[in-house]
Design a protein around this motif. Structure first.
Motif, PDB file in Angstrom:
ATOM      1  N   ARG A   3      32.611  43.645  24.938  1.00  0.00           N
ATOM      2  CA  ARG A   3      33.507  44.725  25.323  1.00  0.00           C
ATOM      3  C   ARG A   3      34.397  44.223  26.449  1.00  0.00           C
ATOM      4  O   ARG A   3      33.917  43.639  27.422  1.00  0.00           O
ATOM      5  N   THR A   4      35.689  44.423  26.316  1.00  0.00           N
ATOM      6  CA  THR A   4      36.630  44.049  27.366  1.00  0.00           C
ATOM      7  C   THR A   4      37.502  45.249  27.697  1.00  0.00           C
ATOM      8  O   THR A   4      37.660  46.172  26.881  1.00  0.00           O
ATOM      9  N   GLY A   5      38.061  45.232  28.894  1.00  0.00           N
ATOM     10  CA  GLY A   5      38.926  46.350  29.247  1.00  0.00           C
ATOM     11  C   GLY A   5      39.436  46.246  30.662  1.00  0.00           C
ATOM     12  O   GLY A   5      39.187  45.264  31.379  1.00  0.00           O
ATOM     13  N   TYR A   6      40.155  47.272  31.057  1.00  0.00           N
ATOM     14  CA  TYR A   6      40.688  47.393  32.411  1.00  0.00           C
ATOM     15  C   TYR A   6      40.256  48.731  32.992  1.00  0.00           C
ATOM     16  O   TYR A   6      40.332  49.765  32.317  1.00  0.00           O
ATOM     17  N   SER A  13      44.429  47.706  38.705  1.00  0.00           N
ATOM     18  CA  SER A  13      43.572  47.583  37.539  1.00  0.00           C
ATOM     19  C   SER A  13      42.642  46.386  37.708  1.00  0.00           C
ATOM     20  O   SER A  13      43.027  45.354  38.258  1.00  0.00           O
ATOM     21  N   TYR A  15      40.115  43.858  35.551  1.00  0.00           N
ATOM     22  CA  TYR A  15      39.737  43.378  34.230  1.00  0.00           C
ATOM     23  C   TYR A  15      38.247  43.078  34.198  1.00  0.00           C
ATOM     24  O   TYR A  15      37.681  42.515  35.139  1.00  0.00           O
ATOM     25  N   GLU A  17      34.615  42.167  31.403  1.00  0.00           N
ATOM     26  CA  GLU A  17      34.016  41.846  30.116  1.00  0.00           C
ATOM     27  C   GLU A  17      32.524  42.164  30.181  1.00  0.00           C
ATOM     28  O   GLU A  17      31.887  41.931  31.213  1.00  0.00           O
ATOM     29  N   TYR A  54      33.846  40.146  35.790  1.00  0.00           N
ATOM     30  CA  TYR A  54      35.130  40.827  36.041  1.00  0.00           C
ATOM     31  C   TYR A  54      35.941  39.990  37.016  1.00  0.00           C
ATOM     32  O   TYR A  54      35.428  39.054  37.639  1.00  0.00           O
TER      33      TYR A  54
END
Length: 264
Positions: A3-6, A13, A15, A17, A54
């Motif tokens: 899962r990845t995201g901001y 923001s 980042y 994982e 992150y």
């Protein structure tokens, strides 16, 4: 599953994982580096742990500060976003300093600490950290930073050095050209180490700089539940210079296999 995201937080923001399942383990990178420094450890730990990496604010894919901020508050918000109430924290250098600040602020949320070549707020370094980005320009500053004695030993490790160069090449340089606007100050952290409740491994490379050996001795003397480890033949970036050995050491630490020594 990866899962990845901001995370949008404090006008910026972050980042991140997440891979694997099991107890959460958060790996926090060092200065000028980013989440990519942990690739070997992520690969090795993901079968047994939910591994979170992150980019701290101003590094990697995360945005640069636009006002007052706190690395440990950023981490707190990230874990809340991921639905994690408590986690193992692993940090290298600056990442260890962040992990310690987090453990002092939210002791009940930390399952264990692994501090690798760690910094700590309040230690007076003899190391010259200055990089004159105004004089050298960003490219020149990055080159000067890569020539720093901090990286002397990792240069002899082909894969590790390639990773360091890639991360420094992508570093924003923000902290070289802006005043430190982190709040609150953590300069008193070194005097509060006796408050750390979590089981802690203090890991330092045999060839690391004297400052980090000195910090390791302070951490070992003042943290109550501590296990000291000196990694032979490596310097500051233990996880990049001896990735397999470091991963196995962290696995044993996270599983609580190695006994700790209690002081006080």
């Amino acid at each position: 599953m990866r899962r990845t995201g901001y995370l949008e937080h404090n006008a910026g923001s972050l980042y991140y994982e997440v891979v694997g399942t099991g107890d959460p383990a958060v790996l926090i990178h060092g200065f000028s580096l980013d989440h990519r420094m942990w690739r070997e450890q992520v690969r090795g730990l993901r079968p047994d742990f939910r591994v979170v990496t992150y980019d701290c604010r101003g590094f990697g894919r995360s945005s640069c500060p636009t006002g007052a901020y706190s690395h440990h508050d950023d981490l707190r918000r990230l874990l809340a976003h991921l639905g994690i109430d408590s986690a193992h924290l692993v940090g290298v250098s600056m990442g260890g300093r962040i992990a310690l600040n987090y453990a002092l602020r939210w002791p009940g949320s930390v399952r264990s600490l692994a501090l690798i070549g760690s910094d700590v707020g309040g230690h007076r370094h003899r190391i010259d950290w200055d990089v004159d980005v105004e004089k050298l320009g960003l490219a020149g500053a990055r080159a000067a930073w890569l020539a720093h004695e901090l990286f002397d030993t990792v240069r002899t490790h082909r894969a590790g050095w390639a990773a360091v160069r890639a991360m420094v090449r992508d570093y924003s340089g923000w902290h070289w050209s802006h005043a430190d606007i982190r709040v609150p100050s953590d300069t008193g952290a070194v005097e509060r180490l006796h408050e750390v409740r979590a089981r802690t491994s203090v890991i330092v490379g045999e060839l690391d700089l004297p400052d980090f050996h000195e910090i390791a001795r302070v951490l070992q003397a003042r943290i109550r539940r501590v296990r000291p480890v000196v990694m032979p033949g490596v310097g500051h970036l233990v996880n990049l210079e001896a990735p397999r050995t470091c991963t196995e050491l962290l696995r044993r630490h996270l599983m609580g296999v190695s006994p700790s020594t209690t002081r006080g």
